[in-house]
Scaffold this active site. Structure first.
Site, short mmCIF file in Angstrom:
data_model
loop_
_atom_site.label_atom_id
_atom_site.label_comp_id
_atom_site.label_asym_id
_atom_site.label_seq_id
_atom_site.Cartn_x
_atom_site.Cartn_y
_atom_site.Cartn_z
N ASP A 215 45.76 37.53 -29.47
CA ASP A 215 44.78 37.33 -28.39
C ASP A 215 44.49 38.66 -27.68
OD1 ASP A 215 43.26 36.40 -26.27
OD2 ASP A 215 44.60 34.73 -25.79
N HIS A 313 35.59 29.62 -31.67
CA HIS A 313 35.70 30.32 -30.38
C HIS A 313 35.08 31.72 -30.43
CE1 HIS A 313 37.50 31.14 -26.46
NE2 HIS A 313 38.05 32.25 -26.94
C1 HEM Z 1 38.46 35.91 -28.37
C2 HEM Z 1 41.95 32.66 -27.45
C3 HEM Z 1 39.69 31.43 -23.34
C4 HEM Z 1 36.47 34.95 -24.08
C5 HEM Z 1 39.59 35.14 -28.48
C6 HEM Z 1 40.50 35.14 -29.59
C7 HEM Z 1 41.48 34.25 -29.32
C8 HEM Z 1 41.19 33.65 -28.05
C9 HEM Z 1 42.68 33.91 -30.20
C10 HEM Z 1 40.34 36.00 -30.86
C11 HEM Z 1 41.02 37.33 -30.78
C12 HEM Z 1 40.46 38.27 -29.75
O1 HEM Z 1 39.45 38.94 -29.95
O2 HEM Z 1 41.06 38.30 -28.69
C13 HEM Z 1 41.63 32.04 -26.26
C14 HEM Z 1 42.39 30.96 -25.65
C15 HEM Z 1 41.76 30.61 -24.51
C16 HEM Z 1 40.59 31.48 -24.39
C17 HEM Z 1 43.67 30.35 -26.24
C18 HEM Z 1 42.11 29.56 -23.50
C19 HEM Z 1 43.33 29.09 -23.33
C20 HEM Z 1 38.63 32.28 -23.18
C21 HEM Z 1 37.76 32.29 -22.04
C22 HEM Z 1 36.85 33.28 -22.24
C23 HEM Z 1 37.16 33.90 -23.53
C24 HEM Z 1 37.86 31.37 -20.81
C25 HEM Z 1 35.71 33.75 -21.37
C26 HEM Z 1 35.02 32.96 -20.61
C27 HEM Z 1 36.74 35.51 -25.29
C28 HEM Z 1 36.00 36.62 -25.84
C29 HEM Z 1 36.56 36.89 -27.09
C30 HEM Z 1 37.65 35.94 -27.26
C31 HEM Z 1 34.85 37.37 -25.17
C32 HEM Z 1 36.11 37.98 -28.07
C33 HEM Z 1 34.99 37.46 -28.92
C34 HEM Z 1 34.46 38.54 -29.86
O3 HEM Z 1 35.02 38.73 -30.94
O4 HEM Z 1 33.47 39.18 -29.49
N1 HEM Z 1 40.03 34.22 -27.55
N2 HEM Z 1 40.55 32.31 -25.46
N3 HEM Z 1 38.24 33.26 -24.06
N4 HEM Z 1 37.72 35.13 -26.17
FE1 HEM Z 1 39.09 33.67 -25.85
#
Ligand code: HEM
Length: 399
Positions: A215, A313
């Site tokens: 993450d 996601h």
């Molecule tokens: C990407 C998990 C909530 C925004 C990711 C990734 C994971 C992840 C595993 C892919 C790896 C990375 O690039 O970090 C989660 C989990 C969440 C959560 C478990 C809730 C418990 C959120 C929220 C937001 C968010 C609330 C914003 C409102 C993003 C963004 C990316 C991302 C901007 C990168 C996307 C890209 O590749 O451009 N998240 N996330 N996430 N997440 Fe989340």
């Protein structure tokens, strides 16, 4: 990598401070604690144009403390409080006890302790109503997902984010700083989070959340042009409606998000990977091999369906490739004594309305991950610039 658990970059040793200068104990006698561990003495500078704890590589432990200002506290009172807290934070982060420290030995090993101040609408309003930015206040309500949001972990006038690699110095800082607020404010909520221990993985390894996912991969790198633009508003092209006082500052969102580990575990591994669009083991996109390979959103599988599904996601979180694409996510896991687990989602961005809100909107609409995640708290803060030695965080608002 802003999310790396164990990098010491941006830090300097504080060992010169410890064991040589000592400090005055309440009784007046100089107390000296020799700390020789390089991890214990690692200190992140407190003073500077920008506050530490934003693009500082993630430390192991974090405590988020939100306070409500006392109703009768006036502008001068706010100034006094910020001065005391800044002085205490400056000392503690450098391994020195506060002036009124009752357990000075507990300050000796800062272990990359940082204290980051966030200002809620109420605090800025108390100092200068004309300086309150329009965006500073609760986020719009995201109907599809916000049904369980409660006051218990929402809002607040002042936020102190305390991070460090040793829970002892974090706990001590929490106590000392909370004491420092007593004459001015009351605690509103507290959140305690963690990442992998420093040294348990190679420096720069991206953190994992409690779903086991890597993450933070897509985060802008500390020191990169992208982070300057996306977080610090430098040459932004983002049209940020920030107040002049916030130059060298940024905006901060904290959302407490419960994660349903039991139902998540009913999925098999490929299904879990489809929900995100990345592999669990490496964090690589489903269209690549390595963690940092670019994501190919156009790729289709043998049956003609997209490899990264429409509700994955990473697809929903990627709102375009314009200057507004991206934010710095610096979250911490939580694992409560009541059996509830989740993510203290923390994001820093230059322009809340152009960077954070549309991403959250897109996720609220159809992110597959929503089936296993529930926001229970939400807060927004302005992160003011750092301060010079002798100054205090927020002093720009008083000039
Ligand atoms: C990407 C998990 C909530 C925004 C990711 C990734 C994971 C992840 C595993 C892919 C790896 C990375 O690039 O970090 C989660 C989990 C969440 C959560 C478990 C809730 C418990 C959120 C929220 C937001 C968010 C609330 C914003 C409102 C993003 C963004 C990316 C991302 C901007 C990168 C996307 C890209 O590749 O451009 N998240 N996330 N996430 N997440 Fe989340």
């Amino acid at each position: 990598q802003g999310a790396g658990p164990s990098s010491g970059s941006g830090a300097m040793s504080a060992s010169g401070d410890i064991g040589t200068s000592g400090w005055a104990e309440p009784g007046g006698e100089a107390s000296r604690v020799a700390v020789s561990s390089p991890i214990g003495t690692d200190a992140v500078p407190f003073h500077g144009d920008r506050q530490a704890g934003v693009d500082t590589p993630g430390q192991t432990h974090a405590v988020f403390l939100a306070f409500d200002l006392d109703e009768d506290l006036d502008r001068d009172g706010v100034r006094r409080m910020l001065r005391i807290l800044s002085q205490d934070a400056a000392r503690l982060t450098q391994g020195r006890a506060t002036l009124a420290d009752t357990e000075p030995e507990l300050a000796a090993a800062p272990a990359r302790l940082t204290v980051t101040f966030g200002f809620g609408r109420g605090l800025v309003d108390r100092i200068d109503p004309d300086a309150v930015p329009e965006w500073l206040g609760p986020l719009p309500r995201f109907e599809q997902i916000d049904g369980e949001l409660s006051d218990e972990y929402s809002d607040g006038d002042l936020l102190l984010q305390i991070c460090g690699d040793d829970q002892m110095s974090v706990a001590h800082a929490r106590r000392m700083l909370t004491k420092g607020t007593r004459a001015f404010a009351t605690p509103r909520w507290t959140q305690i989070g963690f990442r992998e221990a420093r040294g348990s993985h190679p420096t720069g390894t991206t953190m994992r959340n409690l779903f086991g996912q890597v993450d933070g991969t897509a985060n802008p790198q500390t020191g990169s042009p992208a982070i300057e633009r996306l977080v610090w508003g430098v040459d932004d092209g983002l049209g940020a409606d920030l107040q002049p006082w916030i130059e060298h500052g940024t905006t901060m969102v904290i959302r407490r998000i419960r994660m349903e580990l039991d139902t998540w575990d009913e999925l098999d591994r490929p299904a879990k990977e489809d929900v995100i669009g990345r592999r669990l083991g490496t964090g690589a996109p489903l269209t690549g091999e390595q963690e940092n390979d670019p994501i190919d959103f156009e790729a289709t599988g043998p049956a003609g369906f997209p490899v990264i599904s429409d509700t994955a996601h990473v697809r929903r979180a990627r709102i375009g490739d314009g200057p507004e694409h991206g934010m710095l996510r610096r979250g911490y896991n939580y694992d409560g004594a009541d059996g509830e687990s989740g993510l203290i989602f923390v994001a820093f961005q230059t322009d809340l309305e152009r960077q954070f809100v549309p991403v959250q909107q897109s996720l609220a609409e159809s992110d597959h991950l929503n089936m296993w995640t529930t926001p229970v708290g939400s807060a927004v803060f302005a992160v003011p610039p750092g301060c010079a030695e002798g100054g205090f965080v927020g002093d720009v608002l008083f000039s």
